[in-house]
Design a protein around this motif. Sequence first.
Motif, PDB file in Angstrom:
ATOM      1  N   LEU A 206       8.370  -0.628 -10.591  1.00  0.00           N
ATOM      2  CA  LEU A 206       8.241   0.408  -9.656  1.00  0.00           C
ATOM      3  C   LEU A 206       6.634   0.768  -9.477  1.00  0.00           C
ATOM      4  N   PRO A 207       5.944   1.056 -10.642  1.00  0.00           N
ATOM      5  CA  PRO A 207       4.526   1.320 -10.362  1.00  0.00           C
ATOM      6  C   PRO A 207       3.874  -0.014  -9.295  1.00  0.00           C
ATOM      7  N   LEU A 208       4.026  -1.206  -9.844  1.00  0.00           N
ATOM      8  CA  LEU A 208       3.483  -2.191  -8.937  1.00  0.00           C
ATOM      9  C   LEU A 208       4.029  -2.242  -7.530  1.00  0.00           C
ATOM     10  N   ALA A 209       5.094  -1.893  -7.238  1.00  0.00           N
ATOM     11  CA  ALA A 209       5.654  -1.649  -5.864  1.00  0.00           C
ATOM     12  C   ALA A 209       4.891  -0.638  -5.176  1.00  0.00           C
ATOM     13  N   LEU A 210       4.679   0.427  -5.917  1.00  0.00           N
ATOM     14  CA  LEU A 210       4.198   1.563  -5.151  1.00  0.00           C
ATOM     15  C   LEU A 210       2.480   1.319  -4.904  1.00  0.00           C
ATOM     16  N   ARG A 211       1.918   0.749  -5.648  1.00  0.00           N
ATOM     17  CA  ARG A 211       0.495   0.176  -5.478  1.00  0.00           C
ATOM     18  C   ARG A 211       0.402  -0.848  -4.416  1.00  0.00           C
ATOM     19  N   GLN A 212       1.386  -1.536  -4.180  1.00  0.00           N
ATOM     20  CA  GLN A 212       1.322  -2.771  -3.038  1.00  0.00           C
ATOM     21  C   GLN A 212       1.785  -1.769  -1.951  1.00  0.00           C
ATOM     22  N   LEU A 213       2.567  -0.858  -1.849  1.00  0.00           N
ATOM     23  CA  LEU A 213       3.102  -0.170  -0.815  1.00  0.00           C
ATOM     24  C   LEU A 213       1.823   0.703  -0.163  1.00  0.00           C
ATOM     25  N   LEU A 214       1.195   1.379  -1.198  1.00  0.00           N
ATOM     26  CA  LEU A 214       0.278   2.233  -0.679  1.00  0.00           C
ATOM     27  C   LEU A 214      -1.155   1.800  -0.587  1.00  0.00           C
ATOM     28  N   GLY A 215      -1.422   0.559  -0.932  1.00  0.00           N
ATOM     29  CA  GLY A 215      -2.609  -0.137  -0.928  1.00  0.00           C
ATOM     30  C   GLY A 215      -3.606   0.570  -2.159  1.00  0.00           C
ATOM     31  N   ARG A 216      -4.867   0.450  -2.039  1.00  0.00           N
ATOM     32  CA  ARG A 216      -5.625   0.439  -2.936  1.00  0.00           C
ATOM     33  C   ARG A 216      -5.431   1.984  -3.736  1.00  0.00           C
ATOM     34  N   CYS A 217      -4.883   2.177  -4.508  1.00  0.00           N
ATOM     35  CA  CYS A 217      -4.771   3.792  -5.149  1.00  0.00           C
ATOM     36  C   CYS A 217      -4.440   3.501  -6.926  1.00  0.00           C
ATOM     37  N   THR A 218      -4.480   4.624  -7.475  1.00  0.00           N
ATOM     38  CA  THR A 218      -4.432   4.618  -8.927  1.00  0.00           C
ATOM     39  C   THR A 218      -3.091   5.385  -9.223  1.00  0.00           C
ATOM     40  N   ILE A 219      -2.160   4.708  -9.998  1.00  0.00           N
ATOM     41  CA  ILE A 219      -1.110   5.271 -10.349  1.00  0.00           C
ATOM     42  C   ILE A 219      -0.973   5.659 -11.916  1.00  0.00           C
ATOM     43  N   ALA A 366       8.092  -8.791 -34.023  1.00  0.00           N
ATOM     44  CA  ALA A 366       6.713  -8.865 -33.227  1.00  0.00           C
ATOM     45  C   ALA A 366       7.143  -8.090 -32.106  1.00  0.00           C
ATOM     46  N   LEU A 367       5.903  -7.331 -31.390  1.00  0.00           N
ATOM     47  CA  LEU A 367       6.016  -6.796 -30.067  1.00  0.00           C
ATOM     48  C   LEU A 367       4.784  -6.834 -29.414  1.00  0.00           C
ATOM     49  N   GLY A 368       4.797  -7.155 -28.227  1.00  0.00           N
ATOM     50  CA  GLY A 368       3.787  -7.205 -27.328  1.00  0.00           C
ATOM     51  C   GLY A 368       3.692  -6.415 -26.304  1.00  0.00           C
ATOM     52  N   HIS A 369       2.765  -5.539 -26.104  1.00  0.00           N
ATOM     53  CA  HIS A 369       2.718  -4.457 -24.775  1.00  0.00           C
ATOM     54  C   HIS A 369       1.861  -4.829 -24.039  1.00  0.00           C
ATOM     55  N   LEU A 370       2.185  -4.636 -22.576  1.00  0.00           N
ATOM     56  CA  LEU A 370       1.257  -4.567 -21.557  1.00  0.00           C
ATOM     57  C   LEU A 370       1.546  -3.481 -20.793  1.00  0.00           C
ATOM     58  N   LEU A 371       0.483  -2.647 -21.001  1.00  0.00           N
ATOM     59  CA  LEU A 371       0.401  -1.156 -20.421  1.00  0.00           C
ATOM     60  C   LEU A 371      -0.466  -0.995 -19.106  1.00  0.00           C
ATOM     61  N   TRP A 372       0.103  -0.212 -18.179  1.00  0.00           N
ATOM     62  CA  TRP A 372      -0.288  -0.061 -17.098  1.00  0.00           C
ATOM     63  C   TRP A 372      -1.409   1.251 -17.380  1.00  0.00           C
ATOM     64  N   ASP A 373      -2.765   1.171 -17.153  1.00  0.00           N
ATOM     65  CA  ASP A 373      -3.644   2.173 -17.588  1.00  0.00           C
ATOM     66  C   ASP A 373      -4.526   2.396 -16.186  1.00  0.00           C
ATOM     67  N   GLY A 374      -3.743   3.100 -15.324  1.00  0.00           N
ATOM     68  CA  GLY A 374      -4.440   3.359 -13.944  1.00  0.00           C
ATOM     69  C   GLY A 374      -4.862   2.135 -13.340  1.00  0.00           C
ATOM     70  N   ASP A 375      -5.991   1.945 -13.175  1.00  0.00           N
ATOM     71  CA  ASP A 375      -6.542   0.835 -12.286  1.00  0.00           C
ATOM     72  C   ASP A 375      -6.692  -0.467 -13.426  1.00  0.00           C
ATOM     73  N   GLU A 376      -6.467  -0.306 -14.497  1.00  0.00           N
ATOM     74  CA  GLU A 376      -6.820  -1.225 -15.730  1.00  0.00           C
ATOM     75  C   GLU A 376      -5.453  -1.504 -16.508  1.00  0.00           C
ATOM     76  N   THR A 377      -5.349  -2.531 -17.177  1.00  0.00           N
ATOM     77  CA  THR A 377      -4.474  -3.092 -17.996  1.00  0.00           C
ATOM     78  C   THR A 377      -4.756  -3.363 -19.397  1.00  0.00           C
ATOM     79  N   GLU A 378      -4.121  -2.697 -20.194  1.00  0.00           N
ATOM     80  CA  GLU A 378      -4.107  -3.027 -21.651  1.00  0.00           C
ATOM     81  C   GLU A 378      -3.121  -3.734 -22.325  1.00  0.00           C
TER      82      GLU A 378
END
Length: 469
Positions: A206-219, A366-378
Amino acid sequence: MTDETSAQNAPRHPRSPRHHHWRRDLVELAALFTAVATADGVANTVAHGPDGPTLLVASAVALLGTAGFHTWWSGRHRPTAPAPAAPPATAPGAGPAAGGTGETALWRMRTTVRDEPGSLATLCLALAGHGVDILALQTHPLADGTVDELLLRAPATLAPGVLTGAAGSGGGRETWLERADAHDLVDAPTRVLNLATRTALDAAELPLALRQLLGRCTIHSVPARSPRGGGANAPVPEDGLLEETVMRLRDPSGGSITVERPHLPFTPAEFARARALVELDARLGPRVPPRSDVLTLPEGNDITVRRADLGDLGAAREMHDRCSPATLALRYHGPVGDADRYLRHLLSPRFGRTLAAYTASGRLVALGHLLWDGDETEAALLVEDEWQRRGIGGELLGRLVALAGDAGCESVYAVTTSSNTGMVAAMRALGLPLDYQIEGGTLVVTARLTGARPVPPVTTGTTWRVLDS
């Protein structure tokens, strides 16, 4: 006109068969006999005369001369084919035609015009005067005008200032311009349907779809309560809020989703599309793609890696209890007591994607997390002490970075300390360009994904097999 008259006046096909009559045949035979008799009489008269051969030769020459004159006369007066039409003259200052062979560039333009007949035509003519081809057009009605969003193909030598100037001369105001690529050639309905499909298959999309729908933005996804144990965050109305460059939507999983685009205000149509995607996510409920990968370690143990969600919360808390305080401190960079409070936030698909590694007996190790951090990814890893140094963390990190690349992320960073040699070694094993930054004893390692395709590292002696459930 009667049917009989119509039939008589109707044109006949030139190859249609004709009906022959016996009287016509008799007339033709009589004409033939008459011609033969006349020729025989003339031949006898000429041949038996004193100048017979001379007359025959002179007749032949006269016939040849007549035929030659007729040929020359016919060729001189034959009608000639019309000359091809000349191409239309190009207006002064016009660029190359849209179908020309010159280099072109794609642009996305948004401009506001008056809401009155002919405004769009004036804008199109102003752009056409510079050889600009309009490939797609969307209109967003507003109270004080209409926002036109155009996908343009323009000559590569045309400067951005010329394009915005042409839009201004065509009645456009508040013009915004940005380079486009081949992905923008997909029409808006098709793009929205593709994004809806991705959202339906995976809640984390959902966050990635919103970013592609609305263009360059921060979520930003804001939880209902702070993971640090603070008070509740301010709720968002059910229909959401639109404030020019900021829209706030109620998150179906709790909390809210904030979308910011400072360089370009949102239109009511964009707000409605974003809200429709969120409503779709709410109706479908929690969902994760049912795929598992099995990793066989060098010692023969099988480790199953799959996407994790809130259903893994209990197993994650049990793993926390088995981890040493030092391991938890390296992962959470704070008091050990905060670890359990972060788990619900980390396992929510709204804030990123999580991979879980289970043993054959069903124990989470083990757990591996990929976190959406605005325009960056952790990216972050937590491996139980007993299962460290076996390559599990490197395998998880490689797959997290691959997920980030598929999501269109430009970089992935990891926050750790210089003493965490395992995490630093895993980042180096990615084979990607790395940037290192140290601040107050904290090491931030950033892997740049632009122009490179991350390949998950494969630990020596391990094999993978995929299980699709």
